[in-house]
Design a protein around this motif. Structure first.
Motif, PDB file in Angstrom:
ATOM      1  N   LEU A 112       0.836  -1.197   0.000  1.00 27.56           N
ATOM      2  CA  LEU A 112       0.000   0.000   0.000  1.00 27.56           C
ATOM      3  C   LEU A 112       0.876   1.254   0.000  1.00 27.56           C
ATOM      4  O   LEU A 112       1.880   1.312   0.705  1.00 27.56           O
ATOM      5  CB  LEU A 112      -0.905   0.034   1.241  1.00 27.56           C
ATOM      6  CG  LEU A 112      -2.028  -0.980   1.331  1.00 27.56           C
ATOM      7  CD1 LEU A 112      -2.727  -0.861   2.685  1.00 27.56           C
ATOM      8  CD2 LEU A 112      -3.031  -0.779   0.204  1.00 27.56           C
ATOM      9  N   ASP A 113       0.475   2.256  -0.770  1.00 30.90           N
ATOM     10  CA  ASP A 113       1.189   3.536  -0.766  1.00 30.90           C
ATOM     11  C   ASP A 113       0.946   4.276   0.542  1.00 30.90           C
ATOM     12  O   ASP A 113       1.837   4.923   1.079  1.00 30.90           O
ATOM     13  CB  ASP A 113       0.737   4.411  -1.940  1.00 30.90           C
ATOM     14  CG  ASP A 113       1.216   3.854  -3.272  1.00 30.90           C
ATOM     15  OD1 ASP A 113       2.282   3.198  -3.305  1.00 30.90           O
ATOM     16  OD2 ASP A 113       0.521   4.069  -4.283  1.00 30.90           O
ATOM     17  N   ALA A 114      -0.282   4.191   1.032  1.00 32.25           N
ATOM     18  CA  ALA A 114      -0.645   4.836   2.297  1.00 32.25           C
ATOM     19  C   ALA A 114      -1.625   3.934   3.026  1.00 32.25           C
ATOM     20  O   ALA A 114      -2.540   3.380   2.417  1.00 32.25           O
ATOM     21  CB  ALA A 114      -1.275   6.200   2.039  1.00 32.25           C
ATOM     22  N   VAL A 115      -1.436   3.798   4.326  1.00 36.97           N
ATOM     23  CA  VAL A 115      -2.318   2.967   5.150  1.00 36.97           C
ATOM     24  C   VAL A 115      -3.317   3.892   5.837  1.00 36.97           C
ATOM     25  O   VAL A 115      -2.941   4.808   6.551  1.00 36.97           O
ATOM     26  CB  VAL A 115      -1.508   2.178   6.207  1.00 36.97           C
ATOM     27  CG1 VAL A 115      -2.436   1.407   7.134  1.00 36.97           C
ATOM     28  CG2 VAL A 115      -0.517   1.249   5.529  1.00 36.97           C
ATOM     29  N   GLY A 116      -4.614   3.637   5.585  1.00 39.65           N
ATOM     30  CA  GLY A 116      -5.666   4.445   6.189  1.00 39.65           C
ATOM     31  C   GLY A 116      -6.097   3.901   7.542  1.00 39.65           C
ATOM     32  O   GLY A 116      -5.695   2.794   7.938  1.00 39.65           O
ATOM     33  N   ASN A 117      -6.934   4.658   8.231  1.00 39.24           N
ATOM     34  CA  ASN A 117      -7.444   4.229   9.546  1.00 39.24           C
ATOM     35  C   ASN A 117      -8.222   2.929   9.459  1.00 39.24           C
ATOM     36  O   ASN A 117      -8.286   2.178  10.428  1.00 39.24           O
ATOM     37  CB  ASN A 117      -8.338   5.312  10.148  1.00 39.24           C
ATOM     38  CG  ASN A 117      -7.543   6.499  10.624  1.00 39.24           C
ATOM     39  OD1 ASN A 117      -6.360   6.397  10.895  1.00 39.24           O
ATOM     40  ND2 ASN A 117      -8.202   7.643  10.724  1.00 39.24           N
ATOM     41  N   ASP A 118      -8.841   2.677   8.320  1.00 36.13           N
ATOM     42  CA  ASP A 118      -9.688   1.494   8.164  1.00 36.13           C
ATOM     43  C   ASP A 118      -8.999   0.369   7.400  1.00 36.13           C
ATOM     44  O   ASP A 118      -9.660  -0.535   6.893  1.00 36.13           O
ATOM     45  CB  ASP A 118     -10.999   1.885   7.482  1.00 36.13           C
ATOM     46  CG  ASP A 118     -11.797   2.881   8.310  1.00 36.13           C
ATOM     47  OD1 ASP A 118     -11.631   2.894   9.544  1.00 36.13           O
ATOM     48  OD2 ASP A 118     -12.575   3.649   7.725  1.00 36.13           O
ATOM     49  N   ASP A 119      -7.676   0.412   7.303  1.00 37.14           N
ATOM     50  CA  ASP A 119      -6.889  -0.654   6.673  1.00 37.14           C
ATOM     51  C   ASP A 119      -6.252  -1.511   7.750  1.00 37.14           C
ATOM     52  O   ASP A 119      -5.652  -0.992   8.699  1.00 37.14           O
ATOM     53  CB  ASP A 119      -5.776  -0.069   5.794  1.00 37.14           C
ATOM     54  CG  ASP A 119      -6.285   0.518   4.499  1.00 37.14           C
ATOM     55  OD1 ASP A 119      -7.093  -0.146   3.832  1.00 37.14           O
ATOM     56  OD2 ASP A 119      -5.859   1.645   4.157  1.00 37.14           O
ATOM     57  N   PHE A 120      -6.375  -2.825   7.596  1.00 41.13           N
ATOM     58  CA  PHE A 120      -5.777  -3.799   8.505  1.00 41.13           C
ATOM     59  C   PHE A 120      -5.183  -4.905   7.646  1.00 41.13           C
ATOM     60  O   PHE A 120      -5.419  -4.956   6.444  1.00 41.13           O
ATOM     61  CB  PHE A 120      -6.837  -4.391   9.446  1.00 41.13           C
ATOM     62  CG  PHE A 120      -7.506  -3.354  10.303  1.00 41.13           C
ATOM     63  CD1 PHE A 120      -6.989  -3.010  11.539  1.00 41.13           C
ATOM     64  CD2 PHE A 120      -8.652  -2.705   9.858  1.00 41.13           C
ATOM     65  CE1 PHE A 120      -7.589  -2.041  12.324  1.00 41.13           C
ATOM     66  CE2 PHE A 120      -9.264  -1.734  10.641  1.00 41.13           C
ATOM     67  CZ  PHE A 120      -8.726  -1.406  11.869  1.00 41.13           C
ATOM     68  N   PHE A 121      -4.400  -5.799   8.253  1.00 41.29           N
ATOM     69  CA  PHE A 121      -3.903  -6.943   7.506  1.00 41.29           C
ATOM     70  C   PHE A 121      -3.975  -8.198   8.353  1.00 41.29           C
ATOM     71  O   PHE A 121      -3.988  -8.151   9.582  1.00 41.29           O
ATOM     72  CB  PHE A 121      -2.469  -6.711   6.993  1.00 41.29           C
ATOM     73  CG  PHE A 121      -1.399  -6.783   8.040  1.00 41.29           C
ATOM     74  CD1 PHE A 121      -0.755  -7.982   8.325  1.00 41.29           C
ATOM     75  CD2 PHE A 121      -0.995  -5.644   8.723  1.00 41.29           C
ATOM     76  CE1 PHE A 121       0.256  -8.037   9.285  1.00 41.29           C
ATOM     77  CE2 PHE A 121       0.011  -5.689   9.675  1.00 41.29           C
ATOM     78  CZ  PHE A 121       0.637  -6.892   9.955  1.00 41.29           C
ATOM     79  N   PRO A 150       5.631  -5.039   9.395  1.00 36.70           N
ATOM     80  CA  PRO A 150       5.537  -3.995   8.375  1.00 36.70           C
ATOM     81  C   PRO A 150       5.597  -2.575   8.938  1.00 36.70           C
ATOM     82  O   PRO A 150       5.763  -1.627   8.178  1.00 36.70           O
ATOM     83  CB  PRO A 150       4.185  -4.268   7.709  1.00 36.70           C
ATOM     84  CG  PRO A 150       3.412  -5.019   8.718  1.00 36.70           C
ATOM     85  CD  PRO A 150       4.406  -5.814   9.504  1.00 36.70           C
ATOM     86  N   ASP A 151       5.488  -2.411  10.244  1.00 38.33           N
ATOM     87  CA  ASP A 151       5.611  -1.086  10.854  1.00 38.33           C
ATOM     88  C   ASP A 151       7.069  -0.653  10.980  1.00 38.33           C
ATOM     89  O   ASP A 151       7.356   0.518  11.174  1.00 38.33           O
ATOM     90  CB  ASP A 151       4.989  -1.064  12.258  1.00 38.33           C
ATOM     91  CG  ASP A 151       3.504  -1.342  12.239  1.00 38.33           C
ATOM     92  OD1 ASP A 151       2.869  -1.148  11.185  1.00 38.33           O
ATOM     93  OD2 ASP A 151       2.979  -1.766  13.286  1.00 38.33           O
ATOM     94  N   ASP A 152       7.984  -1.615  10.925  1.00 36.07           N
ATOM     95  CA  ASP A 152       9.408  -1.332  11.097  1.00 36.07           C
ATOM     96  C   ASP A 152      10.098  -1.327   9.744  1.00 36.07           C
ATOM     97  O   ASP A 152       9.958  -2.268   8.965  1.00 36.07           O
ATOM     98  CB  ASP A 152      10.074  -2.393  11.984  1.00 36.07           C
ATOM     99  CG  ASP A 152       9.514  -2.400  13.385  1.00 36.07           C
ATOM    100  OD1 ASP A 152       8.985  -1.361  13.828  1.00 36.07           O
ATOM    101  OD2 ASP A 152       9.594  -3.459  14.042  1.00 36.07           O
ATOM    102  N   LEU A 153      10.851  -0.278   9.477  1.00 30.79           N
ATOM    103  CA  LEU A 153      11.650  -0.203   8.264  1.00 30.79           C
ATOM    104  C   LEU A 153      12.826  -1.162   8.414  1.00 30.79           C
ATOM    105  O   LEU A 153      13.589  -1.061   9.375  1.00 30.79           O
ATOM    106  CB  LEU A 153      12.138   1.237   8.055  1.00 30.79           C
ATOM    107  CG  LEU A 153      12.950   1.495   6.788  1.00 30.79           C
ATOM    108  CD1 LEU A 153      12.117   1.167   5.545  1.00 30.79           C
ATOM    109  CD2 LEU A 153      13.401   2.945   6.756  1.00 30.79           C
ATOM    110  N   MET A 154      12.941  -2.109   7.519  1.00 28.73           N
ATOM    111  CA  MET A 154      13.989  -3.125   7.626  1.00 28.73           C
ATOM    112  C   MET A 154      15.222  -2.703   6.826  1.00 28.73           C
ATOM    113  O   MET A 154      15.502  -3.252   5.769  1.00 28.73           O
ATOM    114  CB  MET A 154      13.463  -4.477   7.139  1.00 28.73           C
ATOM    115  CG  MET A 154      12.367  -5.080   7.972  1.00 28.73           C
ATOM    116  SD  MET A 154      12.945  -5.828   9.487  1.00 28.73           S
ATOM    117  CE  MET A 154      13.619  -7.345   8.891  1.00 28.73           C
ATOM    118  N   VAL A 155      15.962  -1.750   7.319  1.00 26.55           N
ATOM    119  CA  VAL A 155      17.220  -1.374   6.708  1.00 26.55           C
ATOM    120  C   VAL A 155      18.328  -2.166   7.386  1.00 26.55           C
ATOM    121  O   VAL A 155      19.143  -2.779   6.743  1.00 26.55           O
ATOM    122  CB  VAL A 155      17.465   0.150   6.847  1.00 26.55           C
ATOM    123  CG1 VAL A 155      18.834   0.527   6.327  1.00 26.55           C
ATOM    124  CG2 VAL A 155      16.378   0.924   6.115  1.00 26.55           C
TER     125      VAL A 155
END
Length: 162
Positions: A112-121, A150-155
């Motif tokens: 997703l380009d942007a995660v909205g308030n009503d988006d879950f996985f 997915p909340d953490d940037l995996m660099v």
């Protein structure tokens, strides 16, 4: 003699009062909790029906659980918008629906380009009585063998610095 129950009629869709959005079987919805200090519950609509007069609309739902509602609780790799599709079914008044939401697959959520308030996985199914998950393992992405959040940037992994 007991009075026979009036037959219920299956509906193709239902327009949610207050938000004027139409939901149908297969949609994911936000359901109002009895305790207003808690977040909305998330459910997948399986069936919508009403009484013979077209009133008393009910929905059969399959609940999604948040990690903190599961046996074992939230873990480091669980995303903030992660939910588990459970084996817990219920019948609720359609009046408790607050709105529609989208529960994505893990892969589509990460794209997703942007995660909205009503988006879950969802990447797991959850057995509410045993606490078992399907699948019981997930892919790991570094030497410390932690699954991807997915909340953490995996660099660079914070655990093993790889």
């Amino acid at each position: 003699m007991a009075k026979a129950k009036a037959p219920r009629r299956t509906l193709d869709s239902y327009t949610v009062k207050g938000i004027n959005k139409t939901v149908k079987a297969g949609d994911c919805v936000l359901m109002r909790p009895s305790d207003s200090s808690k977040p909305s519950y998330i459910a997948k609509l399986e069936k919508i029906d009403c009484d013979s007069r077209g009133a008393n609309v009910r929905v059969r739902v399959r609940w999604y659980y948040r990690p903190e509602e599961s046996i074992g609780g939230r873990r480091q790799f669980h995303g903030s918008k992660e939910v588990f599709l459970s084996d817990h079914h219920d019948v609720q008044s359609a009046d408790t629906i607050e709105g529609k939401c989208t529960v994505h697959t893990f892969k589509s959520y990460t794209q997703l380009d942007a995660v909205g308030n009503d988006d879950f996985f969802c990447r797991f199914e959850y057995n509410s009585s045993t606490g078992a998950f399907v699948p019981d393992r997930v892919a790991v992405y570094c030497k410390c063998e932690m699954p991807y959040n997915p909340d953490d940037l995996m660099v660079q992994c914070e655990g093993c610095t790889d």
